[in-house]
Scaffold this active site. Structure first.
Site, PDB file in Angstrom:
ATOM      1  N   HIS A   1       0.808  -1.224   0.000  1.00  0.00           N
ATOM      2  CA  HIS A   1       0.000   0.000   0.000  1.00  0.00           C
ATOM      3  C   HIS A   1       0.838   1.269   0.000  1.00  0.00           C
ATOM      4  CE1 HIS A   1      -3.984  -1.440  -0.398  1.00  0.00           C
ATOM      5  NE2 HIS A   1      -3.529  -2.537   0.211  1.00  0.00           N
TER       6      HIS A   1
ATOM      7  N   GLU B   1     -10.066 -11.199  -7.671  1.00  0.00           N
ATOM      8  CA  GLU B   1      -8.731 -11.114  -7.063  1.00  0.00           C
ATOM      9  C   GLU B   1      -8.389 -12.370  -6.274  1.00  0.00           C
ATOM     10  OE1 GLU B   1      -8.472  -7.741  -4.405  1.00  0.00           O
ATOM     11  OE2 GLU B   1     -10.548  -7.951  -3.762  1.00  0.00           O
TER      12      GLU B   1
ATOM     13  N   ARG C   1     -15.567   0.775  -4.711  1.00  0.00           N
ATOM     14  CA  ARG C   1     -15.436  -0.520  -4.057  1.00  0.00           C
ATOM     15  C   ARG C   1     -15.883  -0.402  -2.605  1.00  0.00           C
ATOM     16  NH1 ARG C   1      -9.578  -3.131  -3.649  1.00  0.00           N
ATOM     17  NH2 ARG C   1      -9.226  -1.620  -1.996  1.00  0.00           N
TER      18      ARG C   1
ATOM     19  N   ARG D   1     -10.893   3.213  -3.532  1.00  0.00           N
ATOM     20  CA  ARG D   1     -10.627   2.378  -2.349  1.00  0.00           C
ATOM     21  C   ARG D   1     -11.237   3.079  -1.135  1.00  0.00           C
ATOM     22  NH1 ARG D   1      -5.482   1.496  -5.145  1.00  0.00           N
ATOM     23  NH2 ARG D   1      -5.033  -0.723  -5.226  1.00  0.00           N
TER      24      ARG D   1
ATOM     25  N   ARG E   1       2.563 -10.075  -1.340  1.00  0.00           N
ATOM     26  CA  ARG E   1       2.799  -8.867  -2.142  1.00  0.00           C
ATOM     27  C   ARG E   1       3.633  -7.821  -1.412  1.00  0.00           C
ATOM     28  NH1 ARG E   1      -3.335  -6.283  -2.379  1.00  0.00           N
ATOM     29  NH2 ARG E   1      -2.381  -4.256  -2.680  1.00  0.00           N
TER      30      ARG E   1
ATOM     31  N   ASN F   1      -3.217  -7.224  -7.884  1.00  0.00           N
ATOM     32  CA  ASN F   1      -2.313  -7.120  -6.730  1.00  0.00           C
ATOM     33  C   ASN F   1      -2.496  -8.325  -5.822  1.00  0.00           C
ATOM     34  OD1 ASN F   1      -1.872  -4.665  -7.835  1.00  0.00           O
ATOM     35  ND2 ASN F   1      -3.021  -3.505  -6.313  1.00  0.00           N
ATOM     36  N   ASP F   2      -3.770  -8.658  -5.575  1.00  0.00           N
ATOM     37  CA  ASP F   2      -4.047  -9.828  -4.751  1.00  0.00           C
ATOM     38  C   ASP F   2      -4.042 -11.105  -5.576  1.00  0.00           C
ATOM     39  OD1 ASP F   2      -4.243  -8.931  -2.076  1.00  0.00           O
ATOM     40  OD2 ASP F   2      -6.121  -7.921  -2.569  1.00  0.00           O
TER      41      ASP F   2
ATOM     42  N   CYS G   1      -8.044  -3.320 -12.186  1.00  0.00           N
ATOM     43  CA  CYS G   1      -7.688  -2.175 -11.346  1.00  0.00           C
ATOM     44  C   CYS G   1      -6.462  -2.471 -10.488  1.00  0.00           C
ATOM     45  CB  CYS G   1      -8.864  -1.748 -10.480  1.00  0.00           C
ATOM     46  SG  CYS G   1      -9.461  -3.055  -9.418  1.00  0.00           S
TER      47      CYS G   1
HETATM   48  C1  PEP Z   1      -5.955  -5.595  -6.056  1.00  0.00           C
HETATM   49  O1  PEP Z   1      -5.928  -6.473  -5.188  1.00  0.00           O
HETATM   50  O2  PEP Z   1      -5.460  -5.739  -7.190  1.00  0.00           O
HETATM   51  C2  PEP Z   1      -6.573  -4.303  -5.783  1.00  0.00           C
HETATM   52  C3  PEP Z   1      -6.755  -3.417  -6.741  1.00  0.00           C
HETATM   53  O3  PEP Z   1      -6.945  -4.026  -4.507  1.00  0.00           O
HETATM   54  P1  PEP Z   1      -5.962  -3.628  -3.317  1.00  0.00           P
HETATM   55  O4  PEP Z   1      -4.628  -3.278  -3.920  1.00  0.00           O
HETATM   56  O5  PEP Z   1      -6.608  -2.483  -2.643  1.00  0.00           O
HETATM   57  O6  PEP Z   1      -5.929  -4.864  -2.504  1.00  0.00           O
HETATM   58 MG    MG Z   2      -7.139  -6.404  -3.390  1.00  0.00          MG
END
Ligand code: PEP
Ligand code: MG
Length: 539
Positions: A188, A430, A331, A295, A464, A453-454, A501
Site C-alpha cells: 500500500h 482477485e 469498491r 478504495r 505482495r 495485486n491480490d 484495477c
Molecule cells: C488488487 O488487489 O489488485 C486491488 C486493486 O486491490 P488492493 O490493492 O486495494 O488490494
Molecule cells: Mg485487493
C-alpha cells in the site's frame, strides 16, 4: 553510497532525509545527577510536542473540519495535565531518573488502569495518553514528534514501512519522495506514492540504518536506486535526469483529451484509482476516462470512529459529480489484511490476508456494511456510480451482498430518498477461485475488475508486501495470465465488460498482452494514465 531497492513510483527527487522512527521506543533507565537539567529537557520535549500538535490541529481543521480537529485540542490539554506530564516531572525529581523512564512509567500506569475498564470512552482516553506520551518520548529521542504531519520542504521520508495512515498524513508540498526497508511494488505504501505522484523506492532492506536525519539523498524512482550524500558530479547528472523526466511528462500531456484506441481499432477506457475524494482531481488532470477503483477504506482510516452515512454520501457525491458522465466504480469497504481501523478492534489473525477481511467482514457486520451501501445508493443519482464488491470467492457471497443492497434500496424507498435502482454492480476478481469460476459469476454480475495485486499473490503464494519473495511475484507468470484471459473471455461471453484495477493495468510490460486479451478498461494510479494511453495506442 548507493542502495538498490524496488522501484515503486517513478520520477526523481533530490532532498534531505527525515527518518521516521519505529513507534516503539526502547526505554532505558538512567540515574540522573542534574535534576534541573533533566526537567528542562523534559519541558522542552513537552513544548515541542505542543507546537507540533498545534500545527497538526490547524492542518486538520483545514482538511477535515473543526469537529475532526477537536481530538488534537484534547491532546494539547493532556500535555498540561498535572496528573500526566506533572506526574512525570515529579518522578524525575523524586526518583532521580531520566525523563524517558519517568514518562514511560506514567504511561504504563495509565495503561494498566485503563486496561481494566470496559468502557469505550475510557479506551479512547487510553489511546490518547499513549499517543501523546509517544510523541513526547519521540521528541526526547530527537526524532521530532515521530509523525509526518509537520515536516520541512524537500523532505525525503525514510522508514521501516509506511502504514496507510502514515501516507495519508503526507503533505506533498513538503515530502517529495520516500524510501522504505520493506515492501513490494503493490504494497500500500507503493500504491500511495503513485497516487501522490511522488517517487518512491521500497524493499531497501536496511536504508533506515544507513542514513540519518539531514543527509542529502537522490531518489531514482525509475531504476529503484537511492544515492546517499552524492558527490557534485552525480548531483548534476540527476538534476539533468529529473529535468528530462519532467519534460517527457509534459509531452505526454498532449494525450490528455485523446480517446484511447488500440491498433486493432478497439476503444478502451483508461481510468484512475483513487483513495480519497480529492484524488479525483489528479485523475481528471491526467485525462482519465473514469474512476476504475475508489478504495473507500481510506475514508475509514485516520479517525476515531466510523464515518457516518452523510459523511460518506458527501464524499461519493463529490467524486461522481466531479466526473460528470464518466463512470465511477466504488469498491465497498476492504478493511483487514494490512489495513486496520483503530476503533474496530479485531482479533489477531495468523494469516490476515486469508482472514476476516473485505466482503467477509462486511457480510458479518451488516450494520457497518449497510451504512456504506445506503450512502452509495443516495450518491448514485448524482452521476455514473457503479458498486464493486471486493474479495469475492463464490457466487453466494455476491448474491448475499446484493441482497443487503436490495434491503437498503427498500429502506430508502420507504424513506422517500432517491437512488438509481439500475446501477451496475460488479466484483473484483482477485481470488483465483473467482477467476476459475468466472463463467458462472459472469451470468450474475454487470462487470468484473481484475485485482491483480491480490490475484498474483494468491495464485503464486507470494506475499505482495514481502521483498524477499518479490522475485516470485510475477504478473507475467503463465498461471496468472491464464486466469486473466479466462476472466476476460467469461465476461465477454455474457456480454459484460471486464476491467483491471490492479497495478498490472499500468505495467508497461503487461499492457500489450492485456490489449491482446481484449481487456476493456485499464485502471491505475493517476500518474500512470498518460504513459499507459501511449502504450495501449501502440499495442
Ligand atoms: C488488487 O488487489 O489488485 C486491488 C486493486 O486491490 P488492493 O490493492 O486495494 O488490494
Ligand atoms: Mg485487493
Amino acid at each position: 553510497m548507493i542502495k538498490k531497492g524496488i522501484a515503486a513510483s517513478k520520477g526523481y527527487a533530490i532532498g534531505h532525509v527525515f527518518v521516521k522512527a519505529n513507534s516503539e521506543i526502547e526505554i532505558v533507565e538512567k540515574a540522573i545527577t542534574n535534576i534541573d537539567e533533566e526537567k528542562a529537557r523534559f519541558e522542552k520535549a513537552v513544548e515541542a510536542s505542543r507546537n507540533q500538535l498545534k500545527a497538526i490541529k490547524e492542518k486538520a481543521e483545514k482538511d477535515l473540519g473543526a469537529d475532526k480537529a477537536a481530538v488534537f485540542e484534547s491532546h494539547i490539554m493532556l500535555l498540561d495535565d498535572p496528573e500526566f506530564t506533572g506526574s512525570a516531572a515529579s518522578k524525575i525529581e523524586n526518583e532521580k531518573i531520566n525523563a524517558e523512564k519517568a514518562l514511560s512509567d506514567v504511561i504504563d500506569m495509565y495503561m494498566q488502569i485503563f486496561a481494566g475498564i470496559e468502557d469505550e470512552y475510557m479506551k479512547e482516553r487510553a489511546a490518547d495518553v499513549k499517543d501523546v506520551g509517544t510523541r513526547v518520548l519521540n521528541n526526547l529521542a530527537g526524532n521530532g514528534g515521530g509523525d509526518l504531519g509537520s515536516l520541512d520542504k524537500n523532505t525525503i521520508v525514510v522508514a521501516h514501512d509506511l502504514t496507510p495512515s502514515d501516507t495519508a498524513q503526507l503533505d506533498k508540498d513538503k515530502v517529495i519522495a520516500f524510501l522504505t526497508n520493506i515492501g513490494g511494488r503493490t504494497s500500500h505504501s507503493a500504491i500511495m506514492a503513485r497516487t501522490l505522484e511522488i517517487p518512491a523506492i521500497v524493499g531497501l532492506q536496511d536504508i533506515m540504518d544507513t542514513v540519518k536525519n539531514g543527509d542529502a539523498v537522490i531518489v531514482d524512482g525509475v531504476e529503484g536506486i537511492a544515492i546517499v550524500n552524492p558527490d557534485e558530479k552525480t548531483l548534476n547528472e540527476y538534476t539533468e535526469k529529473k529535468k528530462e523526466f519532467e519534460k517527457k511528462q509534459e509531452e505526454l500531456k498532449k494525450l490528455i483529451s485523446i480517446e484511447t484506441t488500440t491498433k486493432a481499432g478497439k476503444r478502451v477506457e483508461v481510468c484512475g484509482n483513487i483513495g480519497k475524494a480529492k484524488d479525483v482531481d489528479a485523475v481528471l488532470a491526467n485525462g482519465g476516462d473514469g474512476v476504475g477503483l475508489f478504495r473507500t477504506e481510506f475514508l475509514y482510516m485516520d479517525r476515531d470512529s466510523m464515518p457516518t452515512e452523510d459523511e460518506q454520501f458527501e464524499a461519493y457525491k463529490h467524486v461522481v459529480e466531479k466526473m460528470g458522465k464518466k463512470p465511477v466504480v466504488i469498491r465497498t469497504l476492504d478493511i483487514g489484511g494490512d489495513k486496520k481501523l483503530t476503533y474496530l478492534p479485531l482479533p489477531e489473525e495468523m494469516n490476515p490476508f486469508l482472514g476476516y477481511r473485505a466482503i467477509r467482514l462486511c457480510l458479518g457486520r451488516k450494520d457497518i456494511f449497510k451504512v456504506q451501501l445506503r450512502a452509495l445508493l443516495r450518491a448514485s443519482v448524482y452521476g455514473n456510480l457503479k458498486i464493486m464488491f471486493p474479495m469475492i470467492s463464490s457466487l453466494e457471497e455476491f448474491l448475499e451482498a446484493k441482497d443487503v443492497l436490495k434491503e437498503c434500496m427498500g429502506e430508502l424507498e420507504k424513506e422517500g430518498k432517491a437512488f438509481n435502482a439500475n446501477l451496475e454492480t460488479g466484483i473484483m476478481v482477485e481470488i483465483p477461485a473467482a477467476a476459475v469460476n468466472s463463467e458462472e459469476l459472469a451470468k450474475h454480475v454487470d462487470f468484473f475488475s481484475i485485482g491483480t495485486n491480490d490475484l498474483i499473490q494468491y495464485t503464486l503464494a507470494a506475499d505482495r508486501m514481502n521483498e524477499k519473495v518479490s522475485y516470485l511475484y510475477n504478473p507475467m507468470h503463465p498461471a496468472v495470465l491464464k486466469l486473466i484471459k479466462m476472466t476476460i473471455e467469461s465476461a465477454h461471453k455474457e456480454g459484460k465488460w471486464c476491467g483491471m484495477c490492479g497495478e498490472m493495468a499500468g505495467d508497461e510490460k503487461a499492457i500489450p498482452t492485456l490489449v491482446e486479451y481484449g481487456l476493456d478498461e485499464f485502471s491505475m494510479s493517476a500518474s500512470s494514465i498518460l504513459t499507459a494511453k501511449e502504450l495501449i495506442m501502440k499495442a
